[in-house]
Write a protein that holds these residues in place. Structure first.
Motif, PDB file in Angstrom:
ATOM      1  N   ILE A   1      48.948  49.998  38.727  1.00  0.00           N
ATOM      2  CA  ILE A   1      47.992  49.237  39.769  1.00  0.00           C
ATOM      3  C   ILE A   1      48.039  47.531  39.433  1.00  0.00           C
ATOM      4  O   ILE A   1      48.028  47.054  40.443  1.00  0.00           O
ATOM      5  CB  ILE A   1      46.671  49.716  39.287  1.00  0.00           C
ATOM      6  CG1 ILE A   1      46.509  51.229  39.727  1.00  0.00           C
ATOM      7  CG2 ILE A   1      45.790  49.088  40.101  1.00  0.00           C
ATOM      8  CD1 ILE A   1      45.582  51.889  39.355  1.00  0.00           C
ATOM      9  N   ASP A   2      48.055  47.321  38.188  1.00  0.00           N
ATOM     10  CA  ASP A   2      48.084  45.981  37.981  1.00  0.00           C
ATOM     11  C   ASP A   2      49.235  45.108  38.458  1.00  0.00           C
ATOM     12  O   ASP A   2      49.411  43.957  39.013  1.00  0.00           O
ATOM     13  CB  ASP A   2      48.069  45.610  36.207  1.00  0.00           C
ATOM     14  CG  ASP A   2      46.770  46.088  35.907  1.00  0.00           C
ATOM     15  OD1 ASP A   2      45.823  46.261  36.381  1.00  0.00           O
ATOM     16  OD2 ASP A   2      46.800  46.313  34.552  1.00  0.00           O
ATOM     17  N   VAL A   3      50.396  45.850  38.456  1.00  0.00           N
ATOM     18  CA  VAL A   3      51.820  45.081  39.048  1.00  0.00           C
ATOM     19  C   VAL A   3      51.970  45.060  40.455  1.00  0.00           C
ATOM     20  O   VAL A   3      52.196  44.127  41.051  1.00  0.00           O
ATOM     21  CB  VAL A   3      52.922  45.915  38.189  1.00  0.00           C
ATOM     22  CG1 VAL A   3      54.315  45.441  39.279  1.00  0.00           C
ATOM     23  CG2 VAL A   3      52.894  45.746  36.933  1.00  0.00           C
ATOM     24  N   VAL A   4      51.119  46.062  41.249  1.00  0.00           N
ATOM     25  CA  VAL A   4      51.207  46.013  42.523  1.00  0.00           C
ATOM     26  C   VAL A   4      50.027  45.233  43.238  1.00  0.00           C
ATOM     27  O   VAL A   4      50.294  44.461  44.241  1.00  0.00           O
ATOM     28  CB  VAL A   4      50.911  47.554  43.150  1.00  0.00           C
ATOM     29  CG1 VAL A   4      50.547  47.447  44.552  1.00  0.00           C
ATOM     30  CG2 VAL A   4      51.950  48.639  42.630  1.00  0.00           C
ATOM     31  N   LYS A   5      48.948  44.976  42.207  1.00  0.00           N
ATOM     32  CA  LYS A   5      47.924  44.182  42.973  1.00  0.00           C
ATOM     33  C   LYS A   5      48.216  42.954  43.229  1.00  0.00           C
ATOM     34  O   LYS A   5      48.967  42.115  42.936  1.00  0.00           O
ATOM     35  CB  LYS A   5      46.663  44.183  41.881  1.00  0.00           C
ATOM     36  CG  LYS A   5      45.565  43.516  42.231  1.00  0.00           C
ATOM     37  CD  LYS A   5      44.258  43.363  41.075  1.00  0.00           C
ATOM     38  CE  LYS A   5      43.281  42.670  41.267  1.00  0.00           C
ATOM     39  NZ  LYS A   5      42.417  43.299  42.538  1.00  0.00           N
ATOM     40  N   ASP A   6      47.687  42.413  44.472  1.00  0.00           N
ATOM     41  CA  ASP A   6      48.028  41.274  45.031  1.00  0.00           C
ATOM     42  C   ASP A   6      49.584  40.923  45.694  1.00  0.00           C
ATOM     43  O   ASP A   6      49.869  39.924  45.850  1.00  0.00           O
ATOM     44  CB  ASP A   6      47.565  40.051  44.219  1.00  0.00           C
ATOM     45  CG  ASP A   6      46.055  39.990  44.075  1.00  0.00           C
ATOM     46  OD1 ASP A   6      45.322  40.588  44.890  1.00  0.00           O
ATOM     47  OD2 ASP A   6      45.429  39.702  43.171  1.00  0.00           O
ATOM     48  N   GLY A   7      50.331  41.996  45.459  1.00  0.00           N
ATOM     49  CA  GLY A   7      51.860  41.776  45.704  1.00  0.00           C
ATOM     50  C   GLY A   7      52.066  42.422  47.260  1.00  0.00           C
ATOM     51  O   GLY A   7      51.248  42.809  47.951  1.00  0.00           O
ATOM     52  N   PRO A   8      53.379  42.384  47.804  1.00  0.00           N
ATOM     53  CA  PRO A   8      53.420  42.950  48.885  1.00  0.00           C
ATOM     54  C   PRO A   8      53.128  44.252  49.289  1.00  0.00           C
ATOM     55  O   PRO A   8      53.255  44.879  50.265  1.00  0.00           O
ATOM     56  CB  PRO A   8      55.104  42.588  49.203  1.00  0.00           C
ATOM     57  CG  PRO A   8      55.508  42.481  47.705  1.00  0.00           C
ATOM     58  CD  PRO A   8      54.345  41.744  46.980  1.00  0.00           C
TER      59      PRO A   8
END
Length: 130
Positions: free
Chosen positions: A46-53
């Motif tokens: 979740i942290d890695v995906v957050k605010d990304g494309p």
């Protein structure tokens, strides 16, 4: 939203959109279960995906629910099985092969057979066991 004057178009559109929602839900559940089974904290996904494309409100909602163990239904797994079966049947009649929907249907059915049918379709997470 007005869809069409023609009868049945709204129902067909619902099947197409549910196919997309099911794909997203399975992807989220599988990503979190893969991380967990490999010994990685699923919240890191979740942290890695957050605010990304690849982030979306839907991703945030379903992943947070899975992490919290909150499967209060907004769309039950039993209803997802029913609609996935409708998608497969309609697609076959239209001559379209829907491999991911068929695989997702089997995943939903495994979670359903494990007793999670009345929970939110994010309970596809429980289909992770062989």
């Amino acid at each position: 939203m007005w869809v069409s004057e023609q009868s049945g178009v709204s129902s067909k559109l619902k099947l197409a959109l549910n196919s997309w929602a099911f794909a997203l839900t399975h992807g989220i559940a599988e990503s979190l279960s893969i991380a967990e089974s490999l010994g990685v904290d699923p919240s890191l996904v979740i942290d890695v995906v957050k605010d990304g494309p690849m982030d979306s409100p839907y991703f945030q909602l379903k992943s947070a629910a899975i992490i919290a163990g909150n499967y209060d239904p907004s769309f039950s797994l039993d209803n997802a099985v029913k609609d996935a079966e409708l998608i497969v049947d309609a697609s076959k009649r239209a001559g379209v092969k829907v491999d991911s929907v068929e695989a997702g249907l089997e995943r939903f059915k495994r979670a359903q057979q494990a007793g999670h049918g009345n929970k939110d379709m994010a309970a596809t997470y429980f289909a992770k066991s062989l």
